[in-house]
Design a protein around this motif. Structure first.
Motif, PDB file in Angstrom:
ATOM      1  N   GLY B 153       0.833  -1.205   0.000  1.00  0.00           N
ATOM      2  CA  GLY B 153       0.000   0.000   0.000  1.00  0.00           C
ATOM      3  C   GLY B 153       0.861   1.246   0.000  1.00  0.00           C
ATOM      4  N   GLY B 230      -5.187   4.548   4.544  1.00  0.00           N
ATOM      5  CA  GLY B 230      -4.883   5.641   3.634  1.00  0.00           C
ATOM      6  C   GLY B 230      -3.789   6.545   4.169  1.00  0.00           C
ATOM      7  N   PHE B 279       8.731  23.103  11.557  1.00  0.00           N
ATOM      8  CA  PHE B 279       8.717  23.345  10.109  1.00  0.00           C
ATOM      9  C   PHE B 279       9.844  24.303   9.722  1.00  0.00           C
ATOM     10  CE2 PHE B 279       7.291  25.960   6.520  1.00  0.00           C
ATOM     11  CZ  PHE B 279       6.945  24.998   5.591  1.00  0.00           C
ATOM     12  N   ILE B 280       9.922  25.415  10.455  1.00  0.00           N
ATOM     13  CA  ILE B 280      10.970  26.407  10.145  1.00  0.00           C
ATOM     14  C   ILE B 280      12.349  25.791  10.405  1.00  0.00           C
ATOM     15  CG2 ILE B 280      11.966  28.634  10.863  1.00  0.00           C
ATOM     16  CD1 ILE B 280       9.015  29.523  11.340  1.00  0.00           C
ATOM     17  N   GLY B 281      12.460  25.038  11.486  1.00  0.00           N
ATOM     18  CA  GLY B 281      13.732  24.399  11.830  1.00  0.00           C
ATOM     19  C   GLY B 281      14.216  23.434  10.777  1.00  0.00           C
ATOM     20  N   ASN B 282      13.283  22.823  10.061  1.00  0.00           N
ATOM     21  CA  ASN B 282      13.668  21.821   9.065  1.00  0.00           C
ATOM     22  C   ASN B 282      13.935  22.410   7.682  1.00  0.00           C
ATOM     23  OD1 ASN B 282      13.607  19.717  10.792  1.00  0.00           O
ATOM     24  ND2 ASN B 282      11.515  19.080  10.297  1.00  0.00           N
ATOM     25  N   VAL B 283      13.602  23.697   7.496  1.00  0.00           N
ATOM     26  CA  VAL B 283      13.724  24.273   6.156  1.00  0.00           C
ATOM     27  C   VAL B 283      15.145  24.153   5.614  1.00  0.00           C
ATOM     28  CG1 VAL B 283      13.634  26.422   4.823  1.00  0.00           C
ATOM     29  CG2 VAL B 283      11.741  25.808   6.292  1.00  0.00           C
ATOM     30  N   GLY B 284      16.140  24.422   6.476  1.00  0.00           N
ATOM     31  CA  GLY B 284      17.514  24.392   5.991  1.00  0.00           C
ATOM     32  C   GLY B 284      18.169  23.031   6.013  1.00  0.00           C
ATOM     33  N   SER B 285      17.484  22.027   6.578  1.00  0.00           N
ATOM     34  CA  SER B 285      18.142  20.723   6.729  1.00  0.00           C
ATOM     35  C   SER B 285      18.115  19.951   5.415  1.00  0.00           C
ATOM     36  CB  SER B 285      17.456  19.918   7.825  1.00  0.00           C
ATOM     37  OG  SER B 285      16.162  19.628   7.445  1.00  0.00           O
ATOM     38  N   ALA B 287      17.423  17.244   2.702  1.00  0.00           N
ATOM     39  CA  ALA B 287      16.223  16.432   2.463  1.00  0.00           C
ATOM     40  C   ALA B 287      16.510  15.006   2.891  1.00  0.00           C
ATOM     41  CB  ALA B 287      15.885  16.481   0.987  1.00  0.00           C
TER      42      ALA B 287
END
Lengths: 310, 341
Positions: B153, B230, B279-285, B287
């Motif tokens: 799935g 789902g 979210f902001i903390g992960n922006v520069g990390s 992928a």
């Protein structure tokens, strides 16, 4: 295409009632036949291409209900007694179709039919087609698919984050036997156009019983509609489906491209339910979500943030 | 050991990011794929047989990232070669195997850590702290759910081992949920009753299971685990005579007798704040950065080797989970409640 193109719409009241679904499909097909819009040669090989893009069941809104295809097969056998019916779909980036046929019940449902074959298009012999299309110069297509006498496309009433809608035209994109199709996503509308130009379906059936809105074609939310839509022309079928889903057909790029390529003017007659009475709004991704997503994935912003952090 | 998705996406990136670690060797039977990954991460020594790797290399520790049914042999062999082991969950497929591994590690004075990383998620750590701080009063009931799209799935497994054992859902999601219950409640499960269904045509795999349990302190619990959903979803709620607490992977909510709509607004505001800052903390990390829980468990395991402390999740914890899983299996088979010794 001509002004006689037909689209039929049937609404089912009880979405779980298979008898009602069967009757609806039979009524739509009977009407198309009566009006001389289904012309299947005697003793023919019929190819059915359902939309099975992931191993997710039809109730999730992702794939075609195998029972819809079963009822279609029953009607074909009853009316034309074809030599063979092939139900075929290709592997995709996240799909092994042999597993999907098994897990989603296709193998189980069609095991009782002696003249029905399930086919993995990615494992079939290929024929090279010179296309000179919008994206492909030529295409390696399944031999069985290309050489069948009559092609029926069974799509799903869904939204698509890149192309807006996915019904019949986008379903044909899946007939490309190549498994890793993700690289085509940058030119999706052109590739969809080519895959339709290589072989146009003769009949179109859309499973709109439980469709999908939001992040389709696989990660959206089920949209119960109770609709079965039939058409003898891919363009008009998708045109009607787009309207039913609340989209403006002239904003759907691949629809416009194919109309241009085939030099078609869209004009058709409907029977059964009227489009306006069944029309609703399928939600796509909200614009703020799009903006946030593109900011989050923006490489320049990522670099700036990484510098700030260090 | 084993260069499948969990090694490739989690363990190798985490280990490679640590200054005091060198990934000197890797073993993977599927040579083509394995070599590609080893080359990508600059792993010098490559083997297609882990026994040869254990014999040839001077290793401080090995990470076992193989399919579940291979965990026992690979772990036992490493311990016999005097190597500390971090084994992905579950630690073997039955209690006897797990006990054998713990005994061998004790005898050899080696560290044996197990990858139950979900208990290291911040929200579940908060939940455990709340329960153990007695702010819920006497705990009476709990409910937990852990579901996702599962193999086919959500992803296509590269081999079919997931479906060779019809109970693999238990070892995949059940093991995490049972570990979470016992960690959060600090209580051993002593009785279970479960029912399961198989919803995939032509496959006998039990892909959805529900059940009830009782702990040693008479806490009653219910659980749901399942594939084919789902979306991914996980949550645990604990109810006591003083208050209730609810946690999922994003938030923890504390409900007391005077909980009001204003408290709910304040809770929503504070969890939104946390989500936005993450979210902001992960922006520069980068992928695909591994989940924080993998950093926590791996760093703690490495520290346990250097400082002779216990790993965050021990072999004994893993035995307790396997005892519950075996009992659930028995209950599914015999359709009756099972007492755990």
């Amino acid at each position: 295409m001509n002004t006689n193109d037909l689209v039929g719409i049937s609404e089912i009241k009880n979405l779980k009632n298979r008898k009602e679904i069967k009757n609806s499909i039979f009524n739509l097909l009977d009407e198309m036949k009566k009006r001389d819009h289904i012309k299947i040669p005697i003793n023919s090989k019929i190819f059915i291409k359902p939309n099975i893009c992931l191993v997710k069941c039809c109730e999730s809104g992702t794939t075609v209900d195998p029972f819809i295809v079963k009822f279609l097969v029953d009607w074909l056998i009853e009316n034309y007694n074809p030599q063979k019916i092939i139900i075929g779909e290709a592997d995709a980036t996240q799909l092994n179709i042999d597993i999907a046929f098994k897990v989603l019940g296709w193998e189980y449902i069609f095991s009782e039919y002696s003249n029905v074959q399930l086919l993995n298009l990615s494992k079939d012999d290929n024929v090279k087609i010179n296309l000179n299309g919008l994206y492909f110069e030529n295409l390696d297509m399944s031999k069985t698919y290309m050489e069948s006498d009559y092609l029926i496309s069974v799509g799903k009433l869904k939204t698509h984050t890149i192309t807006g809608i996915t019904c019949i035209l986008k379903n044909q994109y899946g007939a490309n036997p190549i498994k890793y199709k993700a690289p085509y996503h940058k030119h999706l509308d052109e590739v969809i156009c080519d895959l339709n130009m290589v072989r146009m379906p003769d009949l179109c059936l859309v499973d709109g019983i439980i469709g999908m809105e939001g992040k389709g074609p696989v990660s959206g939310i089920p949209k119960p509609m109770g609709l079965i839509i039939i058409g003898d022309n891919v363009l008009v079928t998708d045109h009607a489906c787009a309207k039913i889903m609340g989209f403006k057909p002239d904003k759907i790029t691949h629809l416009k491209l194919i109309a241009k390529e085939t030099n078609s003017k869209i004009s058709y007659e409907t029977f059964g339910e009227d489009i306006k009475t069944v029309q609703t709004n399928f939600e796509l991704i909200s614009s703020w979500e799009n903006i946030l997503g593109s900011l989050y994935n923006n490489k320049a912003i990522k670099k700036i943030m990484a510098v700030i952090r260090t | 050991m084993g260069l499948g998705s969990i090694a490739k996406n989690m363990h190798i990136p985490v280990l490679s990011s640590l200054n005091n670690v060198i990934i000197s060797s890797a073993a993977e039977k599927q040579v083509d794929n394995g070599k590609k990954i080893a080359d990508k991460w600059g792993i010098k020594n490559y083997y297609d047989d882990y026994n040869i790797m254990y014999e040839s290399c001077d290793l401080d520790a090995v990470f076992i990232c193989l399919p579940n049914f291979l965990h026992y042999n690979a772990t036992l062999s490493a311990l016999k070669h005097d190597i500390n082991v971090f084994c992905e969950k579950p630690m073997g497929t039955n209690v006897n195997e797990a006990q054998q591994l713990v005994k061998t590690a004790q005898k050899k004075d080696l560290n044996l850590g197990v990858g139950y990383n979900r208990r290291l998620m911040q929200t579940y750590q908060n939940l455990a702290d709340t329960v153990n701080s007695y702010r819920l009063g006497r705990v009476l009931q709990t409910h937990g759910i852990l579901v996702n799209p599962g193999p086919y799935g959500g992803w296509i497994p590269s081999s079919d081992w997931f479906f060779k054992d019809i109970y693999n859902l238990l070892y995949d999601l059940g093991s995490h949920l049972m570990d979470l219950f016992m960690f959060i409640l600090s209580n051993q499960i002593v009785e279970v009753y479960a029912q399961g269904v198989s919803t995939m045509y032509d496959l006998e795999v039990i892909d959805n299971i529900s059940g009830f349990f009782k702990t040693e302190d008479d806490i009653l619990g219910s659980f749901n685990i399942g594939w084919r959903m789902g979306s991914k979803y996980d949550a645990i709620q604990v109810h006591g005579t003083g208050a209730s607490v609810f946690a999922n992977s994003m938030e923890t909510e504390f409900r007391h007798a005077s909980y009001s709509p204003l408290d709910k607004i304040s809770d929503n505001f504070s969890s939104s704040k946390k989500i936005i800052s993450t979210f902001i903390g992960n922006v520069g990390s980068t992928a695909g950065r591994p989940d924080e829980t993998y950093f926590k468990e791996i760093i703690a395991f490495l520290e346990s080797i250097n400082n002779e402390k216990k790993p965050l999740v021990t072999g004994e914890d893993a035995i307790n989970v396997l005892k519950v899983l075996e009992s659930i299996k028995k209950s599914l088979n015999e359709k009756k409640e099972v007492h755990i010794k």
